[in-house]
Design a protein around this motif. Structure first.
Motif, short mmCIF file in Angstrom:
data_model
loop_
_atom_site.label_atom_id
_atom_site.label_comp_id
_atom_site.label_asym_id
_atom_site.label_seq_id
_atom_site.Cartn_x
_atom_site.Cartn_y
_atom_site.Cartn_z
N VAL A 188 -89.09 40.91 38.96
CA VAL A 188 -89.59 40.24 40.17
C VAL A 188 -88.37 39.84 41.02
O VAL A 188 -88.32 40.09 42.21
N ASP A 189 -87.37 39.22 40.38
CA ASP A 189 -86.15 38.83 41.08
C ASP A 189 -85.04 38.67 40.04
O ASP A 189 -85.15 37.83 39.16
N ARG A 190 -83.99 39.47 40.16
CA ARG A 190 -82.96 39.42 39.14
C ARG A 190 -81.84 38.46 39.46
O ARG A 190 -80.98 38.21 38.59
N VAL A 191 -81.83 37.91 40.67
CA VAL A 191 -80.76 36.97 41.01
C VAL A 191 -80.87 35.74 40.11
O VAL A 191 -81.95 35.20 39.91
N GLY A 192 -79.76 35.29 39.57
CA GLY A 192 -79.77 34.12 38.71
C GLY A 192 -80.00 34.46 37.25
O GLY A 192 -80.12 33.56 36.41
N GLY A 193 -80.08 35.76 36.94
CA GLY A 193 -80.32 36.17 35.55
C GLY A 193 -79.22 35.68 34.61
O GLY A 193 -79.49 35.11 33.55
N GLY A 194 -77.99 35.90 35.01
CA GLY A 194 -76.87 35.46 34.17
C GLY A 194 -76.79 33.94 34.07
O GLY A 194 -76.48 33.40 33.00
N ASP A 195 -77.10 33.26 35.17
CA ASP A 195 -77.03 31.80 35.16
C ASP A 195 -78.07 31.20 34.21
O ASP A 195 -77.80 30.22 33.53
N SER A 196 -79.25 31.81 34.18
CA SER A 196 -80.28 31.28 33.29
C SER A 196 -79.89 31.54 31.83
O SER A 196 -80.28 30.78 30.94
N PHE A 197 -79.11 32.59 31.59
CA PHE A 197 -78.60 32.84 30.24
C PHE A 197 -77.64 31.71 29.84
O PHE A 197 -77.75 31.13 28.76
N SER A 198 -76.70 31.39 30.73
CA SER A 198 -75.76 30.30 30.45
C SER A 198 -76.49 29.01 30.17
O SER A 198 -76.17 28.27 29.22
N ALA A 199 -77.50 28.71 31.01
CA ALA A 199 -78.24 27.47 30.84
C ALA A 199 -78.94 27.44 29.48
O ALA A 199 -78.96 26.42 28.79
N GLY A 200 -79.52 28.57 29.11
CA GLY A 200 -80.21 28.64 27.81
C GLY A 200 -79.24 28.42 26.66
O GLY A 200 -79.56 27.74 25.67
N LEU A 201 -78.07 28.98 26.80
CA LEU A 201 -77.05 28.83 25.77
C LEU A 201 -76.61 27.37 25.66
O LEU A 201 -76.52 26.81 24.57
N ILE A 202 -76.31 26.78 26.81
CA ILE A 202 -75.87 25.37 26.82
C ILE A 202 -76.94 24.48 26.21
O ILE A 202 -76.65 23.64 25.35
N TYR A 203 -78.19 24.68 26.65
CA TYR A 203 -79.28 23.86 26.12
C TYR A 203 -79.34 23.96 24.60
O TYR A 203 -79.46 22.95 23.90
N SER A 204 -79.25 25.17 24.09
CA SER A 204 -79.42 25.38 22.65
C SER A 204 -78.27 24.76 21.86
O SER A 204 -78.48 24.05 20.89
N LEU A 205 -77.06 25.04 22.29
CA LEU A 205 -75.91 24.55 21.53
C LEU A 205 -75.81 23.02 21.65
O LEU A 205 -75.47 22.34 20.68
N LEU A 206 -76.15 22.50 22.82
CA LEU A 206 -76.15 21.05 23.02
C LEU A 206 -77.13 20.38 22.06
O LEU A 206 -76.94 19.23 21.65
N ASN A 207 -78.20 21.11 21.73
CA ASN A 207 -79.21 20.56 20.84
C ASN A 207 -79.03 21.02 19.40
O ASN A 207 -79.97 20.96 18.60
#
Lengths: 340, 340, 340, 340, 340, 340
Positions: free
Chosen positions: B274-293
């Motif tokens: 649908v829209d690929r812009v921000g795909g890499g950023d959402s990966f970073s956010a997912g990683l940060i969220y997981s490791l932070l937790n």
């Protein structure tokens, strides 16, 4: 270098997105027509593109003129007058639901035009190429005669003449088409078509059953068909588009050109369709651009198919792509990646 | 737990749907930027997410602030001043036509900011994590120095520091990128990248030719690249996104994380974009969220890729998904069925 | 020939395109509901289609009435009164992100209706067929009792009675569903369902694990399930839809009908989804239309699946296709080509 | 007859309707600028209208070119290059809330243009008239010098030169304006202005306090101001627009022209404003059209005010009206009745 | 009580808001026509309203049928066939810019209809009233003859017959109008008109010059005109609408009815116009509703003018107001306050 | 300085522009409510604005929270839970057609809330002011009791307490309103109202008949009413809005404040209405802002009326204006001129 095209441009009324007619109260109101689509595409390639038609006075006709002028098409030879512009209602299909096209084009200005409306000597001034499609003579005996005068003069003046067979069963019978196109093709150097057009217009039967709806293409049959067509008129080139309609959302798309000796095939593209209207026209424009610029048949078909492949990703009838964009795809980058 | 991100948020102007620039007279006017995208995604995961940038006074800059505030991002440390907000024009591609991105970001408030604009001691108050991307230092020597001060202080205060290499050839040369990122990565614990970034920024050549445009991925090459990158800075984790651009409408998407010893791969998703812009950023956010937790590397890459897979189904730069939605996909339900 | 349907029609609020809830400030405001969807589809097939429900006075309730009247549905027996119309918020999924459906239907006019609102003798005047779904009795004990009275009378008056199990876990428990549907199905000739409904409502376990979310369908299990269901009530026909959710953008879709002796399967379609809401309802409508017009079970399932395949290409809950369009697809033309 | 105009055309970003900035996520993206507005209005009157500016390469600059080409403006002399197009954000006011205009036009292609970009000898080929406004020299010393060269050459070649003072306090100081405009007006035959411009730029104080915001106009003061201005440069004509801003939704609008001897006033119109941007530009265009076609001062001001009155009823910067429409109003039919 | 109306319903294409034709690429696509407008308004008043016309088969004609059905208009007597539906392009004016109406209605189904298309005996079954306007006989000699047959039969069967003179200079000459309307009015009980229509069609000159465009109305002239018209045909009632077009945004609106003895005037309303199309039709509908329900002439004109006053605040041709809303205004509450 | 407001925020569904309900298939979906409108307006004035309510979990309730957070309203004390958010359908009137407001707010989370949902001691932490309206206690006995607890505690903690009578006849009877408001007003320092509210709630009859619908205002009656109200509760200030509804498009708007001794009147504005919803709320917010910042009664009423005058020019319930914009108008510039 100047290319002249001649035909009918219509008001196109289309529901938004994939809506059915009148599913809501809005319609896209744009303009399009096979030859106008070619003219716009050529203008977008940087060609001096002159489009000829007849349009009514007033804001509706002017809307059509302006829509061409926007892209830099030369509209100075468009005749004005008559009562109305032709209209077509278009509904975009998806998946197993096909697109719908309803014509309301009777009594349009161009359909009721006469020889006096067009001074071909003036129109061809400075021109190198003349292009028309099989839709133009289908508009009526009068338009056929105007067109015949034009192709004869074009030929006489040394222009390259090209046509796209574009058979429209809603406009005329196969018999009428054959009679008219047989005469016109005598003055035509390059014929664009597909196997169905060749069969419908000239009765060329490619032998092997080609089940277009079932999605199978038979290259041998295509070559046989193109070869017969080329011989029929001694055309310099016969170019075919090979569409496999998997469904309304996905098509395969390929091109082939025959120079009387060899068959050159383009790459085959699997397309996720945004809008397939104008696909064939963008192929013709790509071919004209390439050959006008001295490219080989092989290069031309590759460019033309890449151009029309891109058209399928663009809303509306007009192919809004640059030469650079087409060449990028023709050279193999169809990954759709973003450059940042 | 609080995460601080620092970078540039821009006004994004985009034609509707798949239209080309100015095909009609409307544009979507939203805001986005790599680090802001991470900040919003984290806020949507329930993280206390603080975003730092500089924006002009007045309604245009305020629009950017409000767009972040809407998602609960902490905007209290955004500096205000300067003349303008950076702008980028984005055109969404489809099928063989790639997306187009045109920057008009010179002289933006953040590009012309100075050290006085940011009190990092105050900004890092209560923070556990600091994230930046390679775009931030590319904004100018002054911004690089601000960022360097920030990473050093973050390190000193015991925050985890992460970055996404995000090389932008339109912003700086490979040489400048290498020099700046080499210094910054010394203070960085976790590096997100892809194989191209690693090659562009650090000259890491994965050996085997990886034909990204042609759609083939070479896992061995990826591992070699990630391994070299990890060693270069002794990073705790190096995480790679593995995108195969089949075309602008379909991509394959996978992630890998390397902890200096083992390579953990996520599931691979075939995405209808649908829209690929921000795909890499959402990966970073997912990683940060997981490791932070406190999740394991394996869990983190699985969550991060599921999050970014979902991003591709969402319009705009921001990943508007909850932890529950990501976990549902990460656990294997990608059927898209409706619960009623 | 007149078909009567009975159920709840709701106001449907849906963000534009693939946007998430409140991603912008606009919503599509249309009306839909399982039985109303069947009624509209039948009207589009030219059937005299009478729809029965209860709706509040005033412009919101009238909007629902008018949306049905637009398609020629007979709304003369709709009761008016009560406080509100049920509402459902719908978000369209894409790729790995599933659609979201949030009900706000408590205290709707139909939920609070009583026997006095409906004079079934009058409603069934001139009727040949009565259709309901499992959603209707799930609206409350009072509605169940109204419906039970209706099916009994329908049976007595010689109408064919059909139902679609349509289990909704958000509306009632499996136990309540089983009790109510067991009683109702005694008076029902034709049962439409899928394997999950059969399991949820009647505890029919098809044995072999059918991993619907994983995308694999087990025909043997389906036949076992349909066979048990048929025996349970001695139904004339049991018809199943077989959906394989590849993801929210692509589904496979097939149908099967069992006449107590033989299993007839339709062709299987791979669908690029525009909108999957109403898919099952359009199947029921196709089946009713076919059987009402004396088609064989084999023909009926072929028509019903083609109809519902087309529904997936149409925005909204209502299936806006004609008999001719369905027959064209049922006969094998799913190429989506344009006729011009 | 050919008219040349020279100035800056910008991308205009405007919320829909009466929304405030970013009240939703959509913006109208059109193009406009004082001199471009004049050029388009003249083209709509059938004049051969040539517009000169500098615009960046690429689709954003091309959008501006196409928006002019659409109306038949001659864009062949537009220089291409530079980094960006100027942008202005516009918010439409209503009732007591005024419109808001925010410029982001620094570093635009035209602002950074140099004398080499424009070959005035070639540009003035076949031209009868040259028009500029006070905005053009306000763009920078370099642009002032380019313009000065142009007016001198125009004068030398016998073109009529006209200008609209158009003082913009956001672009330059009154002192800079006075210095530049004093020099430029030496070569200018016809000056369009209003009383405020005359005061801001040339310090002409009309004596009697004219409370523009309070809605009262003092004709004597206007005449005094116009008279002084005319004398200052010996202009052939000085033309004033007299706007009374009752509020953002209603204005009174009148014009006056002074030929050094007599003051001619147009009718005064009470306008229900649709969009007031471009009101002054449409007045200039009306004046140029009339005088170019040999009309008297009295006729010219009547036509110009009728043209600009109509502009206020049209969305966007461009005045899309024909000569016939203006003449109908100028002749007294402002009833807005439909002809059917 | 059933009212039958007969006329042409057209596809109406209109730019959004106050845009000029093709100022953007969208158009509102709705349906309207004088008699259809009356029919819809009556249905909204709860009258059994039967509309008769001829429309082509296929989705465009069906769109017109559905648009009527939506409001509960009885469409069962609409003939189907022919080639096309008439189209009209409408542009909404504002302030001093008048609305524009461009017809493309030649060769429409109704224009080419014949007596065989309409079985008036069947159509008038159960009917109490027959209404037509002067547009219907203007469609062609054939349509005039169909209509004449209808009015004669209506008269014979005891229906009340009403007409609205509605002279359209774009459709026929004054001479043709006079001849046809003179014959038709012989069978007509109630004539709606305005002073201009009476002059155009019947040459009734009200003596005192009534400067409609200048905004002054002369009541004495109106009475003289209505009186002459009443005498000419011995009509039971002659009802006049008195519009003062201040400009395209503001009109004064009043009505008067003459019963052969007394003149009854309604209140005069100052209207801020949203859409004035259909204003006269909503007056006719209000009159028919009132007289059909036994109201006095005084009450009828008061109701009719209030109804049509409200119409001016509603987008589109159809008057979407209830009897209660009209009565509220007729009783004097025009404050536009909200009830909460 | 912190202001706390407490009430119900609802989902507002409104057709586009001046369309009637369901005239097309789109609705604006925003959020609003009297107290929330005050809270947003205060946040836009830079006040630390805390809003308290109860909203359901899930995306619909979250949409309301985000819409407040966007403007910087403190949403940290909003209780979450319950089944649904209240909904109101709003149709914008024009000219003689009034706006329509249909509530669907039964069983909303706030209506079913209990004392346990709100810890007022915590909520009032750091607060200087508490504001409520008469709508809040009208939501139910439970909500009245919650509110009573709040006003008592506010009073005890030394907060200034203000209310807007806001009588809603659709929510409760005059008797219930009087009983509840009498108790609440004992703890209220500042009462905002209009003459109708005072009559409806407290039976204060201003003597002279004030014909609000007819558009005449009687200042003496207003003063008598305000005076009685002030005495009744010994309020510090009683502030009245004086609206004259000329029609739905034009209102006069003025304010008056009474300090127990003197009556201070603001300027009177003639307003061209864009959207009148939230007019009274923006008056309250303007008053609170001014008094909170130590302005005199005269200044406060001037600021409050200017603020609410501007609200009428803004779409939606929220007043999106800054202090500077209000002060500009309060100081007398209502000309709506553009600063460029």
């Amino acid at each position: 270098m100047r290319v002249v095209t001649f035909g009918e441009i219509m008001l196109k009324l289309q529901p938004e997105g994939y809506l059915r007619f009148f599913q809501n109260d809005k319609m896209l109101a744009t303009f399009g027509g096979a030859e106008a689509n070619v003219a716009v595409s050529l203008a977008n390639f940087g060609v001096d593109s002159r489009y000829v038609t007849k349009l009514p006075e007033g804001p509706i006709g002017q809307g059509a003129v302006n829509s061409l002028r926007y892209f830099g098409v030369d509209v100075s030879k468009i005749a004005r007058g008559g009562d109305r512009i032709g209209i077509y209602f278009a509904e975009k299909g998806a998946s197993q639901r096909g697109s719908v096209c309803i014509y309301d084009r009777d009594n349009s200005a161009i359909k009721k035009s006469s020889k006096e409306d067009f001074d071909w000597n003036d129109i061809f001034d400075g021109a190198d190429w003349f292009h028309y499609t099989g839709i133009t003579p289908a508009l009526g005996r009068n338009v056929y005669e105007i067109l015949l005068e034009a192709v004869k003069l074009a030929k006489k003046k040394g222009l390259t003449v090209s046509c796209d067979l574009n058979y429209r069963s809603k406009l005329w019978s196969r018999e009428s088409a054959r009679e008219a196109m047989t005469e016109l093709c005598k003055y035509t150097d390059i014929i664009c078509a597909n196997e169905e057009d060749a069969k419908d217009v000239f009765g060329i039967n490619a032998g092997a059953a080609t089940d277009v709806k079932g999605g199978k293409l038979d290259l041998a049959g295509y070559e046989k068909s193109a070869s017969e067509l080329q011989k029929m008129f001694g055309a310099k080139y016969v170019a075919y588009t090979l569409r496999t309609s998997i469904n309304a959302s996905e098509n395969e798309w390929q091109g082939m050109i025959f120079d009387g000796k060899d068959f050159f095939y383009s790459k085959k593209y699997l397309i996720h369709i945004v809008d397939r209207v104008g696909g064939g026209d963008s192929f013709s424009a790509g071919l004209i651009y390439s050959l006008l610029n001295g490219k080989s048949a092989r290069e031309a078909v590759s460019f033309a198919v890449a151009a029309s492949c891109l058209k399928h990703s663009i809303e509306g009838d007009f192919n809004m792509v640059s030469v650079a964009e087409v060449e990028k795809l023709a050279k193999g980058d169809g990954s759709g990646r973003v450059v940042r």
